[in-house]
Design a protein around this motif. Structure first.
Motif, PDB file in Angstrom:
ATOM      1  N   GLU A 270     -50.647  54.727  60.218  1.00 23.93           N
ATOM      2  CA  GLU A 270     -51.782  55.602  60.525  1.00 23.93           C
ATOM      3  C   GLU A 270     -52.467  56.140  59.269  1.00 23.93           C
ATOM      4  O   GLU A 270     -53.109  57.188  59.322  1.00 23.93           O
ATOM      5  N   GLN A 271     -52.351  55.419  58.161  1.00 21.97           N
ATOM      6  CA  GLN A 271     -52.905  55.937  56.911  1.00 21.97           C
ATOM      7  C   GLN A 271     -54.418  56.126  56.987  1.00 21.97           C
ATOM      8  O   GLN A 271     -54.961  57.076  56.410  1.00 21.97           O
ATOM      9  N   ALA A 272     -55.099  55.251  57.699  1.00 21.07           N
ATOM     10  CA  ALA A 272     -56.556  55.388  57.820  1.00 21.07           C
ATOM     11  C   ALA A 272     -56.925  56.687  58.530  1.00 21.07           C
ATOM     12  O   ALA A 272     -57.889  57.366  58.151  1.00 21.07           O
ATOM     13  N   GLU A 273     -56.139  57.045  59.549  1.00 23.04           N
ATOM     14  CA  GLU A 273     -56.408  58.282  60.279  1.00 23.04           C
ATOM     15  C   GLU A 273     -56.079  59.500  59.422  1.00 23.04           C
ATOM     16  O   GLU A 273     -56.768  60.534  59.489  1.00 23.04           O
ATOM     17  N   VAL A 274     -55.032  59.409  58.628  1.00 24.75           N
ATOM     18  CA  VAL A 274     -54.693  60.504  57.710  1.00 24.75           C
ATOM     19  C   VAL A 274     -55.827  60.699  56.712  1.00 24.75           C
ATOM     20  O   VAL A 274     -56.229  61.828  56.404  1.00 24.75           O
ATOM     21  N   SER A 275     -56.341  59.610  56.201  1.00 22.98           N
ATOM     22  CA  SER A 275     -57.458  59.667  55.255  1.00 22.98           C
ATOM     23  C   SER A 275     -58.665  60.370  55.881  1.00 22.98           C
ATOM     24  O   SER A 275     -59.309  61.209  55.248  1.00 22.98           O
ATOM     25  N   LYS A 276     -58.945  60.051  57.142  1.00 21.43           N
ATOM     26  CA  LYS A 276     -60.063  60.696  57.842  1.00 21.43           C
ATOM     27  C   LYS A 276     -59.800  62.189  58.042  1.00 21.43           C
ATOM     28  O   LYS A 276     -60.711  63.016  57.920  1.00 21.43           O
ATOM     29  N   ALA A 277     -58.562  62.540  58.353  1.00 26.75           N
ATOM     30  CA  ALA A 277     -58.228  63.937  58.623  1.00 26.75           C
ATOM     31  C   ALA A 277     -58.538  64.839  57.432  1.00 26.75           C
ATOM     32  O   ALA A 277     -58.970  65.979  57.598  1.00 26.75           O
ATOM     33  N   PHE A 278     -58.312  64.314  56.225  1.00 29.49           N
ATOM     34  CA  PHE A 278     -58.517  65.112  55.021  1.00 29.49           C
ATOM     35  C   PHE A 278     -59.774  64.718  54.248  1.00 29.49           C
ATOM     36  O   PHE A 278     -60.093  65.337  53.224  1.00 29.49           O
ATOM     37  N   ASN A 279     -60.443  63.671  54.722  1.00 31.05           N
ATOM     38  CA  ASN A 279     -61.619  63.150  54.023  1.00 31.05           C
ATOM     39  C   ASN A 279     -61.280  62.824  52.577  1.00 31.05           C
ATOM     40  O   ASN A 279     -62.027  63.130  51.645  1.00 31.05           O
ATOM     41  N   LYS A 280     -60.103  62.216  52.414  1.00 31.26           N
ATOM     42  CA  LYS A 280     -59.624  61.827  51.094  1.00 31.26           C
ATOM     43  C   LYS A 280     -59.149  60.376  51.135  1.00 31.26           C
ATOM     44  O   LYS A 280     -58.656  59.900  52.155  1.00 31.26           O
ATOM     45  N   GLU A 281     -59.295  59.671  50.019  1.00 33.78           N
ATOM     46  CA  GLU A 281     -58.804  58.301  49.942  1.00 33.78           C
ATOM     47  C   GLU A 281     -57.300  58.286  49.717  1.00 33.78           C
ATOM     48  O   GLU A 281     -56.755  59.122  49.000  1.00 33.78           O
ATOM     49  N   ILE A 282     -56.646  57.309  50.357  1.00 40.24           N
ATOM     50  CA  ILE A 282     -55.229  57.071  50.111  1.00 40.24           C
ATOM     51  C   ILE A 282     -55.128  55.790  49.297  1.00 40.24           C
ATOM     52  O   ILE A 282     -55.549  54.717  49.761  1.00 40.24           O
ATOM     53  N   THR A 283     -54.623  55.893  48.106  1.00 43.28           N
ATOM     54  CA  THR A 283     -54.493  54.752  47.220  1.00 43.28           C
ATOM     55  C   THR A 283     -53.028  54.510  46.913  1.00 43.28           C
ATOM     56  O   THR A 283     -52.345  55.406  46.402  1.00 43.28           O
ATOM     57  N   ASP A 284     -52.555  53.324  47.250  1.00 46.61           N
ATOM     58  CA  ASP A 284     -51.155  52.984  47.018  1.00 46.61           C
ATOM     59  C   ASP A 284     -50.231  54.045  47.613  1.00 46.61           C
ATOM     60  O   ASP A 284     -49.315  54.534  46.958  1.00 46.61           O
ATOM     61  N   ALA A 285     -50.512  54.416  48.861  1.00 47.36           N
ATOM     62  CA  ALA A 285     -49.721  55.370  49.652  1.00 47.36           C
ATOM     63  C   ALA A 285     -49.749  56.788  49.089  1.00 47.36           C
ATOM     64  O   ALA A 285     -48.912  57.619  49.444  1.00 47.36           O
ATOM     65  N   THR A 286     -50.738  57.080  48.237  1.00 49.14           N
ATOM     66  CA  THR A 286     -50.801  58.389  47.598  1.00 49.14           C
ATOM     67  C   THR A 286     -52.174  59.024  47.810  1.00 49.14           C
ATOM     68  O   THR A 286     -53.198  58.362  47.684  1.00 49.14           O
ATOM     69  N   MET A 287     -52.172  60.323  48.128  1.00 50.39           N
ATOM     70  CA  MET A 287     -53.414  61.046  48.360  1.00 50.39           C
ATOM     71  C   MET A 287     -53.384  62.357  47.576  1.00 50.39           C
ATOM     72  O   MET A 287     -52.413  63.121  47.659  1.00 50.39           O
ATOM     73  N   VAL A 288     -54.446  62.621  46.827  1.00 49.74           N
ATOM     74  CA  VAL A 288     -54.556  63.851  46.038  1.00 49.74           C
ATOM     75  C   VAL A 288     -55.151  64.947  46.904  1.00 49.74           C
ATOM     76  O   VAL A 288     -56.203  64.770  47.522  1.00 49.74           O
TER      77      VAL A 288
END
Length: 308
Positions: A270-288
């Protein structure tokens, strides 16, 4: 008659452990026979507080119904975060500062929930309301919990009420708030001796979100790189535990307590949905996550909304 057991959530943090101790003390002063217990081992940070104020860690239980018929819950209410046989005992009281979910009882109970930064802030008020004196060691444990849960009053979960209570407790405990707070937080940031499972689960909770089970762990550090260099090891452990425990999404929040920022390590489909939730990119399983330090207020709500 068996003692009433008082406990916080699984994978207990400092507030879960100390609120069990402080609320149990209050109940005993009010004439009940209670015992503070724990649903997991204490962390280094919690041990620092317990040792500093000369308090023994509560014994750990894995079931409740085998030794009591009545319990009191602190720092949680959700059944999946509680003792596994919670449905087999009578809940007499809940004191909490989290959302209310998956909770119901057959009988009336005392329920106190407030939107403050720490359960012990509420327990402090209960002492005052019942005209019960707060001993030095109890004050110290309450203060430690507030410092821990609010990252020394810097978390967005911290309220003016938490600040006022912390100042009063520091006087009762005989410590300087800033100095003791920094020492306490620092005691909980050493991860060099911890294996991947400990890093992931020393402070972790499961949350039902839509049709998913989401597990969110949090580890406080002074240098996020000490965790990031072990990312592959952590992801492999996340994968193993997700398969074994039917976890759909596993997130580790790595929080820099000095700069009040976090890095999230994310495992699951569900990484794409997590990215949408925070409006942040997930790169190599990592999000700032700049400015994010609170799981309760800054991580769980956007995820819950996304997976609704």
């Amino acid at each position: 008659m068996n003692k009433i057991l008082v406990f916080g959530h699984q994978s207990p943090d400092t507030d879960a452990i100390t609120s069990a101790i402080t609320f149990s003390h209050l109940q005993n002063e009010l004439g009940k026979e209670t015992e503070a217990v724990a649903l997991g081992e204490t962390t280094d940070e919690t041990n620092y507080a317990l040792n500093y104020f000369g308090v023994t860690a509560p014994r750990v239980i894995t079931t409740a119904a085998e030794e009591t018929q009545e319990v009191m819950l602190v720092d949680h209410n959700e059944s999946q975060q509680s003792v596994p046989d919670i449905d087999k005992v009578k809940i007499l009281a809940v004191v909490d500062h989290h959302r209310i979910a998956n909770f119901q009882t057959a009988n009336p109970l005392f329920y106190r929930a407030e939107p403050v930064g720490c359960t012990n802030t509420i327990i402090f008020k209960l002492f005052k309301e019942n005209n019960v004196d707060i001993p030095k060691h109890i004050a110290g444990l309450m203060l430690s919990a507030i410092i821990s849960d609010t990252l020394l009053l810097k978390s967005p979960t911290c309220t003016k009420e938490d600040e006022n209570v912390a100042e009063e407790l520091a006087k009762l405990a005989g410590v300087e708030l800033e100095a003791y707070g920094k020492a306490l937080l620092k005691a909980g940031t050493d991860t060099s001796s911890k294996n991947a499972d400990m890093i992931l689960n020393d402070d972790a909770k499961n949350f039902p979100m839509g049709n998913l089970t989401v597990r969110i762990g949090q580890v406080n550090v002074v240098d996020v790189d000490e965790i990031l260099v072990r990312k592959q090891e952590l992801l492999e452990e996340m994968a193993s535990q997700s398969d074994a425990n039917a976890i759909d999404l596993f997130i580790l929040l790595v929080t820099d307590v000095l700069n009040s920022d976090s890095i999230a390590i994310v495992y699951g489909d569900e990484q794409a949905e997590v990215s949408k939730a925070f409006n942040k990119e997930i790169t190599d399983a990592t999000m700032v996550l700049k400015g994010v330090v609170s799981r309760k207020k800054q991580v769980v709500p956007p995820l819950t909304a996304q997976f609704k």
